[in-house]
Scaffold this active site. Structure first.
Site, PDB file in Angstrom:
ATOM      1  N   GLY A  54      64.551 -51.021   2.006  1.00 51.96           N
ATOM      2  CA  GLY A  54      64.033 -49.785   2.618  1.00 51.96           C
ATOM      3  C   GLY A  54      64.851 -49.179   3.738  1.00 51.96           C
ATOM      4  N   ASP A 114      62.401 -50.015   7.856  1.00 53.67           N
ATOM      5  CA  ASP A 114      62.071 -48.636   7.508  1.00 53.67           C
ATOM      6  C   ASP A 114      60.732 -48.210   8.101  1.00 53.67           C
ATOM      7  OD1 ASP A 114      60.641 -50.336   5.815  1.00 53.67           O
ATOM      8  OD2 ASP A 114      61.124 -49.275   3.967  1.00 53.67           O
ATOM      9  N   ASP A 120      53.936 -51.197   8.719  1.00 48.35           N
ATOM     10  CA  ASP A 120      52.611 -50.898   8.179  1.00 48.35           C
ATOM     11  C   ASP A 120      51.627 -51.909   8.761  1.00 48.35           C
ATOM     12  OD1 ASP A 120      50.444 -50.142   6.669  1.00 48.35           O
ATOM     13  OD2 ASP A 120      51.366 -50.461   4.724  1.00 48.35           O
ATOM     14  N   SER A 121      51.449 -53.042   8.112  1.00 48.05           N
ATOM     15  CA  SER A 121      50.555 -54.068   8.681  1.00 48.05           C
ATOM     16  C   SER A 121      51.263 -54.847   9.781  1.00 48.05           C
ATOM     17  CB  SER A 121      50.088 -55.026   7.585  1.00 48.05           C
ATOM     18  OG  SER A 121      51.138 -55.904   7.218  1.00 48.05           O
ATOM     19  N   THR A 170      55.464 -58.293   7.684  1.00 46.55           N
ATOM     20  CA  THR A 170      56.865 -58.557   7.369  1.00 46.55           C
ATOM     21  C   THR A 170      57.643 -58.866   8.649  1.00 46.55           C
ATOM     22  OG1 THR A 170      56.641 -56.899   5.611  1.00 46.55           O
ATOM     23  CG2 THR A 170      58.870 -57.653   6.120  1.00 46.55           C
ATOM     24  N   ASP A 200      60.451 -46.296  -0.847  1.00 44.30           N
ATOM     25  CA  ASP A 200      60.237 -46.153  -2.284  1.00 44.30           C
ATOM     26  C   ASP A 200      58.765 -46.228  -2.665  1.00 44.30           C
ATOM     27  OD1 ASP A 200      60.006 -49.028  -1.698  1.00 44.30           O
ATOM     28  OD2 ASP A 200      59.853 -49.237  -3.862  1.00 44.30           O
TER      29      ASP A 200
HETATM   30  P1  IMP Z   1      54.065 -54.522   6.382  1.00 45.27           P
HETATM   31  O1  IMP Z   1      54.491 -55.945   6.240  1.00 45.27           O
HETATM   32  O2  IMP Z   1      52.638 -54.313   5.941  1.00 45.27           O
HETATM   33  O3  IMP Z   1      54.306 -53.966   7.769  1.00 45.27           O
HETATM   34  O4  IMP Z   1      54.892 -53.682   5.317  1.00 45.27           O
HETATM   35  C1  IMP Z   1      56.146 -53.194   5.593  1.00 45.27           C
HETATM   36  C2  IMP Z   1      56.875 -52.819   4.330  1.00 45.27           C
HETATM   37  O5  IMP Z   1      55.982 -52.232   3.398  1.00 45.27           O
HETATM   38  C3  IMP Z   1      57.921 -51.779   4.606  1.00 45.27           C
HETATM   39  O6  IMP Z   1      59.173 -52.367   4.873  1.00 45.27           O
HETATM   40  C4  IMP Z   1      57.941 -50.985   3.322  1.00 45.27           C
HETATM   41  O7  IMP Z   1      58.849 -51.554   2.388  1.00 45.27           O
HETATM   42  C5  IMP Z   1      56.551 -51.102   2.789  1.00 45.27           C
HETATM   43  N1  IMP Z   1      55.750 -49.919   3.141  1.00 45.27           N
HETATM   44  C6  IMP Z   1      54.739 -49.840   4.017  1.00 45.27           C
HETATM   45  N2  IMP Z   1      54.226 -48.609   4.073  1.00 45.27           N
HETATM   46  C7  IMP Z   1      54.953 -47.868   3.204  1.00 45.27           C
HETATM   47  C8  IMP Z   1      54.931 -46.477   2.821  1.00 45.27           C
HETATM   48  O8  IMP Z   1      54.143 -45.633   3.298  1.00 45.27           O
HETATM   49  N3  IMP Z   1      55.859 -46.108   1.895  1.00 45.27           N
HETATM   50  C9  IMP Z   1      56.767 -46.958   1.349  1.00 45.27           C
HETATM   51  N4  IMP Z   1      56.827 -48.260   1.695  1.00 45.27           N
HETATM   52  C10 IMP Z   1      55.916 -48.701   2.610  1.00 45.27           C
HETATM   53 MG    MG Z   2      59.261 -51.068  -0.212  1.00 45.59          MG
END
Ligand code: IMP
Ligand code: MG
Length: 183
Positions: A53, A109, A112-113, A116, A168
């Site tokens: 990303g 990139d 979100d939560s 990661t 993506d």
């Molecule tokens: P987390 O672990 O929930 O913070 O997710 C992070 C990862 O989820 C990012 O690196 C993205 O690859 C993917 N992601 C989260 N939200 C989006 C979105 O709105 N569009 C595309 N990818 C997302």
């Molecule tokens: Mg992704």
């Protein structure tokens, strides 16, 4: 922005709206480059891009950082093709570059939560970096689980599923030069 509905890159899909256009992204990336250049007056800086990303953001960002640096990547798999985080994060590629004693800037990139980043920051933290910080292009600010501060953030993201500029949906739309929300 109506023009996007006829964008041939979209393969017939329509985007709801353009959240951040090319010019706005470029301007913000320049500012981030300045902030980062000032934040690290000395020491070795290793910019670690989280693939896939961050690949476009990272390549634009490092060209706006006016101090010596090295670039490497991390590959973490967490999402699959779903639009909802699965919660498990696997490291598929580990950087070869030495981390010990360096300033590490982890480039993501979108937060979100935050799961990661929690996992990756935990992993990198034990490798004795001089400092460890996060630079995220987008932050949804609903990341109640994130245990680390985000030192550098491009934009507060709307709570919509975003694509483009590296982001993506099922591997599509990464090459859009703008960031848009999907219909
Ligand atoms: P987390 O672990 O929930 O913070 O997710 C992070 C990862 O989820 C990012 O690196 C993205 O690859 C993917 N992601 C989260 N939200 C989006 C979105 O709105 N569009 C595309 N990818 C997302
Ligand atoms: Mg992704």
């Amino acid at each position: 922005m109506n023009a996007t509905t006829s964008d041939p890159r979209l393969a017939g899909r329509t985007v709801r709206r353009v959240a951040f256009d090319e010019a706005r992204i470029a301007e913000r990336v320049r500012e981030l480059g300045d902030e980062i250049s000032r934040a690290y007056p000395d020491g070795d800086l290793l910019v670690l891009g989280l693939l896939k990303g961050s690949f476009i953001f990272l390549s634009d960002l490092v060209r706006q950082i006016t101090r010596p640096l090295q670039v490497d990547f991390l590959v973490a798999a967490s999402y699959g093709d779903a639009t909802v985080s699965s919660g498990t994060v696997n490291l598929v590629y580990d950087p070869e570059t030495r981390i010990e004693g360096k300033h590490i800037l982890l480039v993501e990139d979108i937060v979100d939560s935050g799961r990661t980043l929690n996992r990756l920051m935990d992993l990198l933290g034990v490798r004795k970096p001089k400092s460890l910080a996060i630079c995220a292009l987008l932050h949804k600010h609903i990341a109640t689980e994130l245990r680390y501060p985000t030192a550098f953030v491009g934009f507060a993201a709307p709570n919509e599923f975003l694509v483009g500029y590296g982001l993506d949906h099922a591997e599509n739309f990464r090459h859009l030069p703008y960031i848009a929300s999907l219909q």
